[in-house]
Write a protein that holds these residues in place. Sequence first.
Motif: not given
Length: 286
Positions: A57-80
Amino acid sequence: MTTGPNSTFHADAAGARATMVLRDRVDPWQVAALHATLGRPGPAPAEGEALPPLWHFILFREARPRAELGRDGHPKLGGFIPDFGLPRRMWAGGRLRFHAPLKLGQEATRTSTILDTALKDGRSGRLAFVTLLHRVEGPDGLAVEEEQDLVYREEHDPNGPPPPKAPDAPAGGEWMTEMTADPTLLFRYSALTFNGHRIHYDLAHATKTEGYGGLVVHGPMLAQLMADLARECSGRALAEFSFRGVSPVIHTQPFEVCGAPEGDGAKLWIRAPGGRLAMKGEARFA
């Protein structure tokens, strides 16, 4: 197709079968940091030794820039994962099969595919269910197959109906350990998993926006504690493990990680204050 420093995302021509590939190294320092964070007994696994089950679970982290994060801190939906218009995310459970160990120091790859999505109306409003399949491979081939269940929900309504009462957890337990997850533990686990979900570290967001009674203990960390309990108390390796979240554990609440052997495996559960069931799990030994 989109790519990042360690990732590849691809959707087929119909857009119906999206696949994401993430690559990582099983870093001994990260494993030692998780060992210390969870207060595991004895020395941490060393380079060349096997990674314990669920510690991927500590592996395979997505390094998304802040502009691609949603309000809750997770990556925004609409891609994968498609955007359902439902902002609140929850890791509801999973099912894992362990085929071969990943070893510290090895390179590993996780290929993720969306198995299923479904929209439903629940007691608290509209819900979206997403099931992902993760295949984790190392130099020796397939190591872990994991089905991950995610749930997306509507905004919290402070005037809406209260959540249903959680069932009681089983009494007793042949195996048991007690813990309290303080903010430092939650911060360190979030940092190790690169999980920006604000319910785990932003008290105002967790209570006022999401409606929880405090910071929420990570579901995968609770599952990991159950798997560790089964492995350490039985002295046996895990072949399969499944878990499902039932109710949240809040950072101010002491909770018990419990289990009991059953047949060729074990039943596991998290008992929250008042005897409330927070999570249940099942292990099958190799």
